[in-house]
Design a protein around this motif. Structure first.
Motif, short mmCIF file in Angstrom:
data_model
loop_
_atom_site.label_atom_id
_atom_site.label_comp_id
_atom_site.label_asym_id
_atom_site.label_seq_id
_atom_site.Cartn_x
_atom_site.Cartn_y
_atom_site.Cartn_z
N ASP A 78 45.75 15.48 -38.93
CA ASP A 78 46.17 14.60 -37.94
C ASP A 78 46.20 14.90 -36.56
O ASP A 78 47.32 15.00 -35.74
CB ASP A 78 47.67 14.10 -38.39
CG ASP A 78 47.33 12.61 -39.03
OD1 ASP A 78 46.88 11.87 -38.46
OD2 ASP A 78 47.95 12.32 -39.99
N ALA A 79 44.97 15.57 -36.21
CA ALA A 79 44.86 16.29 -34.86
C ALA A 79 45.47 15.63 -33.81
O ALA A 79 46.25 15.97 -32.86
CB ALA A 79 43.62 16.75 -34.69
N ALA A 80 45.36 14.34 -33.73
CA ALA A 80 45.57 13.40 -32.29
C ALA A 80 47.06 13.44 -32.38
O ALA A 80 47.59 13.05 -31.11
CB ALA A 80 44.91 12.13 -32.52
N SER A 81 47.72 13.59 -33.37
CA SER A 81 49.41 13.65 -33.24
C SER A 81 49.86 14.54 -32.43
O SER A 81 50.98 14.56 -31.84
CB SER A 81 50.02 13.62 -34.54
OG SER A 81 49.85 14.79 -35.02
N GLY A 82 49.11 15.76 -32.05
CA GLY A 82 49.66 16.80 -30.83
C GLY A 82 49.68 16.11 -29.78
O GLY A 82 50.58 16.87 -28.93
N TYR A 83 49.10 15.21 -29.23
CA TYR A 83 49.46 14.24 -28.03
C TYR A 83 50.96 13.67 -27.78
O TYR A 83 51.37 13.24 -26.75
CB TYR A 83 48.45 13.42 -27.83
CG TYR A 83 46.93 13.85 -27.45
CD1 TYR A 83 46.50 14.72 -26.67
CD2 TYR A 83 46.02 13.52 -28.36
CE1 TYR A 83 45.35 15.15 -26.30
CE2 TYR A 83 44.82 13.94 -28.31
CZ TYR A 83 44.47 14.86 -27.28
OH TYR A 83 43.15 15.16 -27.11
N LEU A 84 51.57 13.57 -29.05
CA LEU A 84 52.95 12.71 -29.18
C LEU A 84 53.73 13.42 -28.27
O LEU A 84 54.02 14.60 -28.49
CB LEU A 84 53.15 12.41 -30.59
CG LEU A 84 52.57 11.32 -31.33
CD1 LEU A 84 52.79 11.41 -32.84
CD2 LEU A 84 53.09 10.02 -30.68
N ASN A 85 54.71 12.65 -27.74
CA ASN A 85 55.87 13.08 -27.14
C ASN A 85 57.08 11.95 -27.16
O ASN A 85 56.88 10.76 -27.06
CB ASN A 85 55.87 13.27 -25.58
CG ASN A 85 55.81 15.00 -25.12
OD1 ASN A 85 56.09 15.84 -25.90
ND2 ASN A 85 55.01 15.39 -24.26
N PRO A 86 58.14 12.32 -27.37
CA PRO A 86 59.43 11.19 -27.52
C PRO A 86 59.37 10.55 -26.10
O PRO A 86 59.36 11.00 -25.22
CB PRO A 86 60.40 12.03 -27.71
CG PRO A 86 60.20 13.50 -28.22
CD PRO A 86 58.93 13.70 -27.60
N THR A 87 59.33 9.22 -26.30
CA THR A 87 59.59 8.26 -25.13
C THR A 87 60.85 7.38 -25.44
O THR A 87 61.30 7.33 -26.54
CB THR A 87 58.28 7.65 -24.72
OG1 THR A 87 57.84 6.72 -25.91
CG2 THR A 87 57.27 8.74 -24.68
N GLY A 88 60.82 6.44 -24.57
CA GLY A 88 61.72 5.36 -24.91
C GLY A 88 61.47 4.30 -25.95
O GLY A 88 62.15 3.87 -26.56
N LEU A 89 59.96 4.29 -26.07
CA LEU A 89 59.33 3.61 -27.14
C LEU A 89 59.24 4.15 -28.67
O LEU A 89 59.32 3.89 -29.61
CB LEU A 89 58.11 3.07 -26.67
CG LEU A 89 57.98 2.28 -25.33
CD1 LEU A 89 56.58 1.78 -25.08
CD2 LEU A 89 58.83 0.98 -25.55
N ILE A 90 59.28 5.91 -28.60
CA ILE A 90 58.84 6.40 -29.70
C ILE A 90 60.14 7.32 -29.77
O ILE A 90 60.20 8.17 -28.95
CB ILE A 90 57.59 7.08 -29.70
CG1 ILE A 90 56.81 6.02 -29.70
CG2 ILE A 90 57.52 7.55 -31.13
CD1 ILE A 90 55.16 6.89 -29.61
N LYS A 91 61.13 7.30 -30.64
CA LYS A 91 62.16 8.05 -30.89
C LYS A 91 61.63 9.27 -31.19
O LYS A 91 60.81 9.79 -31.87
CB LYS A 91 63.06 7.56 -31.82
CG LYS A 91 63.64 5.87 -31.62
CD LYS A 91 64.69 5.26 -32.67
CE LYS A 91 65.15 4.10 -32.31
NZ LYS A 91 66.03 3.45 -33.52
#
Length: 395
Positions: A47-60
């Motif tokens: 799931d390589a693209a998940s490395g771009y994820l960061n917590p935001t107001g929209l994603i806990k």
């Protein structure tokens, strides 16, 4: 007569030496490039693209913790390549007319075209290395055709890509490199098959039961907090969420059920005071007295897949050296303040996998798919490179 015999002897020996030289040349040419793709060992970034994820107001934060499988120090796909990955598990999604990424129900808001450019730039800077991107699970919010947008992005960059899995069957590494050769140098082979039910021409060998955390409360009678985990898990099930369902596949409402149950009972569990009483039957963490249960499950799984090797139906297959995330395991892991990335680091799973490769434990290795490739990925790559060299010598 003597001159004639000498001439015949010289010609015979010349012919013998010529054949010997050809034999040596043939032996020298027996290299890693002669291996078939299904016996070529590489690291696949799960799931390589998940490395771009960061917590935001929209994603806990808790959602990111159990969706993000990779760490990108510079928020670039090139980071994973620098850490040893040479294959990507890439899952695109069309959002508002633009191709981004996704992991289950969670959207990863990083443009697919930018990711392609990151990989292309790395490949041109490292022209001897072959990079493969398996593009699959293409989804859309209805604002665009995922398949057509992916093809357009590849065509715009003049990237050759494979759209038929059968075209890669029995192909050698050298032939694959030729297929992925880019104008101006570099080897990048996107695989985007139409009508493929698998993971981009690869047999996943997926086993959702192998998780870092597991079990209900093992204690019986009289221990304060002994029922805390049962209360949480029962609450989740009563809310209509199956404990064996992958957390990444839960929708927002189902995640709210999980979080509501956890918040309702975690104080009973003494989590806020740091006293994690009765919250786990086993943990994969290296310092856990219960680690043998999940580690043995993982090892048995890897042994089984390696022993079987490729069945020849697909050009690639995976040993998934990563912890899966059922809803139950996520609840337990979250109560311990963990995450997918943290579970890999705390269990030292990538290092363990490297030790297995070095020991000669595995007879067959295709892809080894990992989380958190930047934790020990280059060490694992060196071991896989040596494994490939050894196999090439045996051709």
């Amino acid at each position: 007569k003597v001159k004639l015999q000498t001439m015949k002897w010289t010609m015979r020996n010349f012919a013998f030496l010529a054949l010997l030289a050809l034999g040596n040349l043939s032996f020298a040419a027996s290299s890693v490039d002669d291996l078939r793709l299904d016996s070529y060992s590489m690291i696949m970034a799960h799931d390589a693209a998940s490395g771009y994820l960061n917590p935001t107001g929209l994603i806990k934060k808790e959602v990111v913790d159990w969706t993000k499988t990779q760490v990108m120090p510079n928020f670039s796909a090139a980071d994973l390549l620098d850490c040893g990955a040479r294959s990507f598990d890439w899952r695109p999604y069309v959002k508002d007319g633009k191709v981004v990424g996704h992991h289950g129900d969670i959207t990863v808001d990083h443009a697919f075209e930018d990711s392609l450019d990151e990989v292309v730039a790395w490949c041109k800077a490292n022209p001897e290395e072959m990079v493969i991107m398996h593009i699959w699970d293409c989804g859309s919010d209805g604002s665009g055709d995922c398949t057509e947008l992916i093809k357009s992005a590849l065509d715009e960059r003049k990237l050759p890509f494979v759209d038929n899995c059968d075209s890669l069957l029995n192909v050698t590494v050298g032939e694959a490199k030729s297929m992925g050769a880019m104008e101006g140098g570099g080897i990048f082979l996107p695989i985007f098959p139409t009508g493929d039910d698998g993971q981009g021409c690869s047999t996943a060998n997926y086993d959702e039961s192998i998780a870092c955390w597991g079990g209900r409360n093992p204690f019986a009678g009289g221990v304060e907090g002994e029922d805390s985990l049962d209360l949480i898990l029962d609450c989740v099930e009563e809310g209509g969420v199956g404990l064996d369902v992958l957390y990444k596949n839960l929708n927002e409402a189902q995640r709210d059920v999980v979080e509501g149950c956890k918040e309702k009972y975690e104080e009973v569990a003494g989590v806020n005071g740091g006293q994690l009483k009765g919250l786990v039957t086993y943990s994969c963490w290296d310092d856990s007295s219960t680690k043998d249960t999940p580690i043995n499950q993982m090892t048995a799984y890897m042994d089984k897949v390696s022993k079987a090797g490729s069945d020849g139906s697909t050009p690639f297959y995976q040993i998934q050296a990563l912890w899966e995330e059922s809803t139950a395991s996520v609840i337990i892991g979250e109560l311990h303040g963990s995450s997918l990335v943290n579970d890999e680091a705390k269990s030292k799973l990538n290092a363990l996998t490297t030790s297995y490769v070095d020991s000669g434990r595995f007879h067959n290795i295709g892809y080894i798919e990992v989380n958190n490739v930047c934790d020990g990925g280059n060490e694992l790559k060196r071991s896989l490179d040596a494994f490939n060299e050894m196999n090439a010598k045996n051709l």
